[in-house]
Design an enzyme around this catalytic site. Structure first.
Site, mmCIF file in Angstrom:
data_model
loop_
_atom_site.group_PDB
_atom_site.id
_atom_site.type_symbol
_atom_site.label_atom_id
_atom_site.label_comp_id
_atom_site.label_asym_id
_atom_site.label_seq_id
_atom_site.Cartn_x
_atom_site.Cartn_y
_atom_site.Cartn_z
ATOM 1 N N ASN A 81 0.844 -1.196 0.000
ATOM 2 C CA ASN A 81 0.000 0.000 0.000
ATOM 3 C C ASN A 81 0.878 1.244 0.000
ATOM 4 O O ASN A 81 1.959 1.282 0.616
ATOM 5 C CB ASN A 81 -0.995 0.004 1.160
ATOM 6 C CG ASN A 81 -0.389 -0.180 2.521
ATOM 7 O OD1 ASN A 81 0.617 -0.845 2.685
ATOM 8 N ND2 ASN A 81 -0.999 0.403 3.527
ATOM 9 N N ILE A 82 0.406 2.242 -0.729
ATOM 10 C CA ILE A 82 1.129 3.510 -0.872
ATOM 11 C C ILE A 82 0.132 4.629 -0.584
ATOM 12 O O ILE A 82 -0.784 4.866 -1.370
ATOM 13 C CB ILE A 82 1.728 3.663 -2.292
ATOM 14 C CG1 ILE A 82 2.612 2.455 -2.637
ATOM 15 C CG2 ILE A 82 2.509 4.973 -2.401
ATOM 16 C CD1 ILE A 82 2.995 2.359 -4.100
ATOM 17 N N GLU A 83 0.298 5.250 0.571
ATOM 18 C CA GLU A 83 -0.655 6.292 0.987
ATOM 19 C C GLU A 83 -0.236 7.658 0.454
ATOM 20 O O GLU A 83 0.858 7.841 -0.093
ATOM 21 C CB GLU A 83 -0.752 6.289 2.524
ATOM 22 C CG GLU A 83 -1.305 4.958 3.035
ATOM 23 C CD GLU A 83 -1.572 4.919 4.529
ATOM 24 O OE1 GLU A 83 -1.098 5.808 5.266
ATOM 25 O OE2 GLU A 83 -2.272 3.976 4.954
ATOM 26 N N GLU B 120 -2.901 -4.935 -2.873
ATOM 27 C CA GLU B 120 -3.384 -5.919 -3.853
ATOM 28 C C GLU B 120 -3.510 -5.276 -5.230
ATOM 29 O O GLU B 120 -3.126 -5.860 -6.249
ATOM 30 C CB GLU B 120 -4.754 -6.464 -3.426
ATOM 31 C CG GLU B 120 -4.767 -7.151 -2.067
ATOM 32 C CD GLU B 120 -5.043 -6.193 -0.905
ATOM 33 O OE1 GLU B 120 -4.588 -5.030 -0.945
ATOM 34 O OE2 GLU B 120 -5.704 -6.605 0.047
ATOM 35 N N CYS C 175 -9.942 -5.516 0.714
ATOM 36 C CA CYS C 175 -11.127 -4.654 0.671
ATOM 37 C C CYS C 175 -11.952 -4.960 -0.580
ATOM 38 O O CYS C 175 -11.496 -5.626 -1.523
ATOM 39 C CB CYS C 175 -10.720 -3.182 0.706
ATOM 40 S SG CYS C 175 -10.029 -2.571 -0.839
ATOM 41 N N CYS D 78 -4.070 0.395 -2.557
ATOM 42 C CA CYS D 78 -3.886 -0.804 -1.727
ATOM 43 C C CYS D 78 -2.792 -1.695 -2.318
ATOM 44 O O CYS D 78 -2.484 -1.635 -3.512
ATOM 45 C CB CYS D 78 -5.167 -1.605 -1.664
ATOM 46 S SG CYS D 78 -6.524 -0.840 -0.769
ATOM 47 N N CYS E 202 -10.424 -4.000 -4.009
ATOM 48 C CA CYS E 202 -9.385 -4.919 -4.501
ATOM 49 C C CYS E 202 -9.999 -6.233 -4.968
ATOM 50 O O CYS E 202 -9.557 -6.817 -5.962
ATOM 51 C CB CYS E 202 -8.345 -5.160 -3.411
ATOM 52 S SG CYS E 202 -7.328 -3.695 -3.123
HETATM 53 N N1 THU Z 1 -5.200 -1.483 2.520
HETATM 54 C C1 THU Z 1 -4.638 -2.335 1.612
HETATM 55 O O1 THU Z 1 -3.485 -2.165 1.216
HETATM 56 N N2 THU Z 1 -5.384 -3.370 1.159
HETATM 57 C C2 THU Z 1 -6.690 -3.602 1.488
HETATM 58 O O2 THU Z 1 -7.311 -4.512 0.965
HETATM 59 C C3 THU Z 1 -7.344 -2.743 2.477
HETATM 60 C C4 THU Z 1 -6.541 -1.650 3.050
HETATM 61 C C5 THU Z 1 -4.412 -0.335 3.003
HETATM 62 C C6 THU Z 1 -4.933 1.005 2.531
HETATM 63 C C7 THU Z 1 -4.432 1.929 3.613
HETATM 64 O O3 THU Z 1 -3.132 2.367 3.267
HETATM 65 C C8 THU Z 1 -4.336 1.063 4.846
HETATM 66 O O4 THU Z 1 -4.437 -0.279 4.407
HETATM 67 C C9 THU Z 1 -5.404 1.352 5.868
HETATM 68 O O5 THU Z 1 -6.669 1.345 5.304
#
Ligand code: THU
Length: 127
Positions: free
Chosen positions: A41-43, A54, A91, A52, A94
């Site tokens: 994940n890259i915010e 995935e 989620c 996300c 994804c």
């Molecule tokens: N996140 C994922 O990388 N994959 C998911 O299926 C759900 C959530 C990440 C997004 C965000 O950076 C962090 O988890 C918290 O929501």
């Protein structure tokens, strides 16, 4: 029995950029010819721009010409201990992206075992 990709997913999780949530996720997507694409994940400070783990793995693979997949392995958590012991369910967004390329019996490996895509997303949107 296939090799577990959990250690590889835990390594991918180390690349996660998650300064806002502190929740780090790693994914390993294996193609049908055995190539692995890792994602994390890259915010972003503009929160909705976050991607996300995935989807970053799927988009990396498809961008490089791969559309046929064998399995995905996902780990996530705020701590290494959580990532190793508590399942991180993908989620809905994804799952919808996975459903575009993968069949209902596509295996999704989490730290609690293997789940078919159809269990986690029984009714994906179809155009
Ligand atoms: N996140 C994922 O990388 N994959 C998911 O299926 C759900 C959530 C990440 C997004 C965000 O950076 C962090 O988890 C918290 O929501």
């Amino acid at each position: 029995m296939q090799n577990s990709h959990i250690p590889k997913a835990l390594a991918a999780r180390k690349n996660a950029y998650a300064p806002y949530s502190g929740f780090l996720v790693g994914a390993v997507l294996e193609t049908t010819d055995g190539k692995c694409f890792c994602g994390c994940n890259i915010e972003n400070s503009s929160f909705s721009m976050t991607i996300c783990a995935e989807r970053s793995a799927v988009f990396a693979a498809v961008s490089q010409g791969y559309r046929s997949f064998r399995r995905i392995t996902i780990v996530g958590g705020k701590t290494d201990h959580d990532a190793e012991h508590i399942p991180c369910y993908p989620c809905g967004a994804c799952l919808q992206v996975l459903a575009e390329f993968c069949p209902p019996d596509f295996p999704i490996t989490l730290v609690d075992g293997v789940h078919p895509l159809s269990e986690l997303m029984p009714t994906a949107f179809q155009l």
